[in-house]
Motif scaffolding. Structure first.
Motif, mmCIF file in Angstrom:
data_model
loop_
_atom_site.group_PDB
_atom_site.id
_atom_site.type_symbol
_atom_site.label_atom_id
_atom_site.label_comp_id
_atom_site.label_asym_id
_atom_site.label_seq_id
_atom_site.Cartn_x
_atom_site.Cartn_y
_atom_site.Cartn_z
ATOM 1 N N ASP A 183 1.015 -1.229 -0.125
ATOM 2 C CA ASP A 183 -0.050 0.040 -0.123
ATOM 3 C C ASP A 183 0.911 1.305 -0.133
ATOM 4 O O ASP A 183 1.639 1.324 0.928
ATOM 5 N N TYR A 239 -4.652 3.941 11.228
ATOM 6 C CA TYR A 239 -4.622 3.410 9.862
ATOM 7 C C TYR A 239 -4.669 1.893 9.710
ATOM 8 O O TYR A 239 -5.220 1.299 8.794
ATOM 9 N N PRO A 294 -8.167 -6.680 6.309
ATOM 10 C CA PRO A 294 -7.387 -5.629 5.761
ATOM 11 C C PRO A 294 -8.378 -4.648 4.937
ATOM 12 O O PRO A 294 -8.853 -5.006 4.124
ATOM 13 N N HIS A 295 -7.956 -3.173 5.252
ATOM 14 C CA HIS A 295 -8.859 -2.421 4.434
ATOM 15 C C HIS A 295 -8.268 -1.985 3.316
ATOM 16 O O HIS A 295 -7.140 -1.563 3.297
ATOM 17 N N ASN A 296 -8.616 -2.040 2.211
ATOM 18 C CA ASN A 296 -8.135 -1.833 0.886
ATOM 19 C C ASN A 296 -8.629 -0.682 0.361
ATOM 20 O O ASN A 296 -8.387 -0.350 -0.876
ATOM 21 N N GLY A 334 -7.903 1.756 8.287
ATOM 22 C CA GLY A 334 -7.555 2.170 6.992
ATOM 23 C C GLY A 334 -8.004 3.317 6.164
ATOM 24 O O GLY A 334 -7.956 3.618 5.037
#
Lengths: 94, 95, 332, 478
Positions: free
Chosen positions: B60, D178, C130-132, D182
């Motif tokens: 990311d 975060y 998991p944040h995408n 996220g």
């Protein structure tokens, strides 16, 4: 074939790194330690980079690897010289 | 591939703790500045571990940009702290 | 087999990072602590490479370990060497600054507790899905950002406002340093070997800075790494005792210092006048605008980091006679 | 009207660059920038009052990806106070610094500090808040060490190290957020946050970092030396605005973003620390030898009052009573800003004209510097919380809230704190109105005394008599 050759080169390089580190720990005074470090590690790095160069796809990467090796050679040689000169100067003063 | 992420994140926590301990305990200013930089490196390791998505997948990019900004902010704060410390030593020698 | 070796590599790398951090903070000798900190920074750069963060690895090696290390070494170099080198162990029980054992243990427990809660919360965060949201948004808008390297896209386009304020932080730091006094006296002119290296190394560093700036659009690199490389060239010249280290004089110096924030602000406001949002580059010009901003930022960062290493405003080199400038005894 | 938000950040930043590039005409440009920024703040306040909360996405990217600037009633009010205090202090500073070299070094850093304050009050993104906190910390330290004297440099260095520690804690909290959610945008975060280890740890980390920066009781040790040894206009802005910006963030996090996560126990802890700050700060202010040290300790005390509101706001059910208490909190914060700035500027005049600011040798200043002593008295009225001042309305709501929620201890603490405040203000005035006959005729320094007088008058009279719109504005929320 290429893989075997490059892994041999890399193994030789790692061996010289090991030799340099052992030299650093075992040798008695500053000058011999500098000697061991500069020589063995530079040779080790050269072999490592040769091994890596075989793996790289294009010429540009090979040239970049070579530039890294030249830079490290020059930098470690000069710093070894400066440290030795400084140590010599302090010995003559005291 | 969660184990790599967790491994690096936990190391980040250990480094944050080491940095905090050093920052609170050391007397000499330079070592306190080094300790704060080490603590910053620990927090950056947390961010980069969060960004890691596994060996094959692209990570990311946002935490990478945050850490880049953090590194530059940390070096400017260190530079100012060192200048203040130098001025303090200079003042001590005079009087 | 492959993941096994990776785990062994990770284990060794993390062990060495923690060991270096601990050693750097456990010793009471400042010189040792700074040198170990520089080693810690370099091994950390390897860790960033391992976690597939090449941009950050470049910046960590160049700025985190390199320039911070140079700043710290210059500061240690100025500090008078302690007359009787206190061996680190006998001052152990009394503690670095004479704190009693109780306080030392309290602080250790406090930091351990902080690390524990942080780890506990992180494990909880990792266990949830998991944040995408953001990575997808970034890759989705990458085409319109004008660059193909996602990190540069985030730094110079999506979160350009952060980078603008960060350049202002850098400018504030150097203005603070200026208000504290003049630059430190220079170094002894270098011997033949070091001079030879400088002749060869400085042009390569400048070329490398240009390359890093250019490559930042589509590969790891960018204004910060390029600025750090340029500053490294200036630091090497300074250590070689040169009086001219590439910094302009007087008002030209001020223009270079303010260039980074100035160009950024100018571009942002002129876009505002053209009806675009503040710092909202039109996709057609985005690449060119980003390169323009990055060039000014590189010059500004290089000048600022170099002035930080100098420790203040350099006397105008024109009038300075060699005799007047008091040289340090120790030659490097 | 949203361009006013961009103007509030771009104008002082452009002014800082202009004063850096053209040092000779720095003062005129700086005053011009100060006026322009104040007008922008006024426009923003008017915009928020008429059209409600404003929202601006920088670069046109959606809030998650890019950074959003937000202005609601609370931030518009604080921005207006920042602008007025900074404008008055700028006019004061143009006369305070006589050495040209000092002036050219002062203005760029001053305008960078103002940029940081405006950017912080407008930002709606967590990492952006970290960068603005660092910019605020560094510029404040650079300004505090401007005097160059040993005490100033030592205090500035400790302030910097504490500030860095606080920022690192804040950044650890941000990275945890975060990792867990996220996103970094405050608005999207507000409806994503739910009680759990991530939210609790992140909030406590960020709050610890911010409490270090706002110098709440156990972590206040760095504030008195830093604020007392800085030049007068700098200590005025440090005490009135810089510590308040960190408090604003605690308020925004506790009552806005993490409202569902905050537990009454945590709020009571904050209240307890606030109470200790009130008592300890006021007591040390009473014993202070120098005027500046007294003012610095009084800042520690007054911030304690603001933290007393947290347990009240948590206990009060949402409704008119809670809005009244929230309005009281904001009014108390605004009044302290104006009053403390006016006090520090007035002390600066005394220090410059009499060469010292030790309280015992103050007799005769009433005859010699009448306007300055009057400004100190007016600021004192606001610091104690006597009726015409905004602080009176604020403390009244504090007491009403304490009574409504049966938390009598805060009532007791407020009473003792106000008595101690009265003690240390009247002690100063007692010395100032010494009965020694004074032969010389009074000295007036217009450009320095007018700003101090106007600020103190704003605190003592303006906010008290015209305090009603504050409650109206606070209805406008994001």
């Amino acid at each position: 074939m290429i893989n075997i050759l490059s892994s041999i080169l890399i193994l030789a390089g790692v061996f010289f790194y090991l030799a340099g580190s052992i030299g650093l720990l075992r040798l008695p005074d500053l000058y011999s330690r500098l000697h061991a470090l500069t020589k063995a590690d530079n040779l080790g790095l050269g072999l490592l980079i040769a091994g890596l160069a075989l793996h790289s796809q294009d010429l540009f990467t090979v040239l970049k690897l070579l530039l890294i090796w030249l830079a490290v050679l020059a930098a470690s040689a000069t710093s070894a010289h400066l440290i030795a000169r400084q140590a010599r100067r302090q010995e003559t003063d005291s | 591939m969660m184990t790599t992420q967790i491994l690096y994140a936990l190391t980040g926590c250990v480094i944050v703790a080491l940095g905090l301990r050093g920052a609170l305990l050391h007397a000499s200013l330079l070592q306190r500045i080094v300790a704060i930089n080490v603590m910053g490196a620990g927090v950056f390791m947390l961010l980069i571990a969060v960004a890691y998505r596994g060996p094959g997948l692209p990570p990311d990019p946002l935490p990478h940009a945050l850490v880049l900004t953090g590194i530059v902010v940390a070096v400017s704060a260190t530079a100012l702290a060192l200048a203040l410390a130098r001025r303090l030593h200079a003042e001590q020698d005079d009087d | 087999m492959k993941t096994m070796t990776l785990h062994v590599f990770d284990g060794l790398l993390l062990l060495s990072i923690v060991a270096l951090a601990w050693a750097s903070l456990a010793t009471t000798d400042v010189r040792r602590s700074v040198i170990l900190f520089m080693a810690f920074g370099l091994v950390l750069a390897v860790a960033w490479g391992r976690l597939l963060a090449p941009d950050v690895a470049l910046a960590e090696a160049a700025i985190g370990a390199g320039l911070s290390g140079a700043l710290l070494l210059a500061a240690v170099h100025r500090q008078p060497r302690p007359l009787s080198p206190v061996s680190s162990n006998d001052s152990r029980h009394q503690g670095p600054n004479g704190l009693s054992i109780v306080v030392r243990w309290a602080v250790t427990l406090l930091s351990a507790a902080l690390a524990g809660t942080l780890a506990w919360a992180l494990l909880h965060a990792f266990s949830s899905t998991p944040h995408n949201m953001l990575p997808q948004a970034i890759s989705g808008n990458l085409a319109a950002s004008g660059v193909s390297n996602p990190v540069t896209a985030v730094l110079l386009n999506f979160r350009a406002y952060d980078t603008l304020l960060e350049l202002a932080v850098l400018l504030t730091a150097v203005l603070g340093i200026f208000s504290l006094g003049q630059a430190t006296p220079g170094y002894q002119p270098a011997g033949p070997v070091f001079d030879g290296l400088v002749h060869w190394l400085v042009p390569v560093l400048i070329l490398m800075a240009g390359y890093l700036l250019w490559v930042g659009a589509h590969a790891p690199g960018g204004a910060f790494q390029a600025g750090a490389a340029l500053a490294a060239a200036g630091v090497v010249l300074r250590l070689a005792g040169r009086s001219r280290i590439g910094l302009p004089d007087g008002s030209a110096l001020r223009i270079v210092m303010a260039a980074g924030v100035g160009v950024f602000l100018l571009v942002g406001l002129s876009l505002l006048l053209l009806g675009r949002p503040f710092l909202g580059y039109p996709p057609a010009w985005a690449g060119a605008l980003i390169l323009l901003i990055e060039t000014a930022a590189m010059l500004s960062i290089a000048a600022t980091l170099l002035l930080a290493f100098l420790g203040g405003q350099p006397e105008s080199t024109g009038v300075k006679a060699a005799a007047k400038q008091q040289r340090e005894e120790i030659s490097l | 009207m949203t361009d006013a938000m961009i103007g509030l950040v771009a104008l002082p930043l452009a002014g800082a660059l202009a004063t850096l590039l053209l040092p000779r005409s720095a003062t005129t440009m700086a005053i011009g920038t100060a006026l322009a920024t104040t007008i922008a703040a006024g426009l923003l306040l008017f915009g928020v009052a008429t059209q409600g909360a404003m929202h601006y996405e920088i670069g046109g990217w959606s809030a998650g990806l890019g950074i959003a600037l937000r202005a609601d009633g609370l931030s518009a009010l604080l921005l207006m106070m920042t602008a007025l205090v900074a404008l008055a202090a700028s006019v004061y500073a143009s006369a305070y610094f006589n050495a040209a070299s000092e002036r050219t070094r002062f203005w760029p850093l001053w305008l960078l500090l103002w940029t940081a304050l405006n950017a912080l009050l407008l930002s709606g993104d967590l990492f952006n808040l970290y960068v603005t906190l660092e910019l605020l910390g560094l510029s404040a330290v650079a300004l505090a060490s401007l005097g160059g004297k040993r005490a100033a440099v030592a205090a500035a260095l400790r302030y910097l190290l504490v500030g860095l520690l606080g920022s690192m804690m804040f950044l650890a909290g941000v990275s945890l957020i975060y990792a867990g959610y996220g996103t970094l945008d405050l608005a999207t975060l507000t409806n994503m946050v739910e009680p759990g280890p991530v939210a609790w740890t992140a909030l406590s980390l960020m709050t610890t970092g911010l409490l270090l920066k706002t110098a709440l009781f156990p972590l206040h040790f760095w504030l008195p030396p830093a604020h007392a040894s800085a030049p007068a206009p700098v200590s005025a802005v440090l005490s009135a605005l810089v510590v308040k910006a960190a408090f604003y963030l605690v308020l925004r996090l506790w009552l806005g973003v993490f409202a569902t996560v905050v537990t009454p126990v945590a709020a009571n802890l904050l209240g307890l620390l606030g109470a200790c700050a009130v008592l300890w700060g006021s007591w040390r202010a009473l014993q202070a030898e120098r005027l500046k040290l007294m003012a610095a300790y009084s800042t520690v005390a007054q911030l304690g009052y603001l933290f007393l509101f947290f347990p009240l706001l948590l206990a009060l059910p949402t409704g008119p009573a809670r809005d009244l208490a929230a309005g009281g909190l904001v009014l108390l914060a605004l009044t302290h800003g104006f009053a403390k700035a006016g006090l520090f500027l007035a002390i600066g005049v005394i220090q410059q004209r009499c060469g010292h600011d030790t309280i015992r040798e103050l007799d005769g200043t009433a005859q010699r510097l009448p306007a300055t002593t009057f400004a100190i008295a007016l600021a004192g009225v606001a610091l104690i919380g006597l009726p015409p001042s905004g602080a009176f309305l604020g403390k009244w709501q504090l007491l009403a809230g304490a009574v409504a929620t049966d938390q009598w201890v805060w009532l007791l603490v407020t009473a003792i704190g106000s008595l101690l405040a009265a003690a240390y203000i009247f002690r100063v005035l007692g010395h100032a109105f010494g009965h020694r006959p004074y032969t010389h005729q009074p000295v007036t320094v217009a450009r320095e005394e007018w700003p101090a007088l106007l600020l103190a008058a704003m605190a003592a009279l303006g906010l008290g008599l015209a305090g009603a719109p504050v409650w109206g504005l606070l209805e406008i929320d994001i």
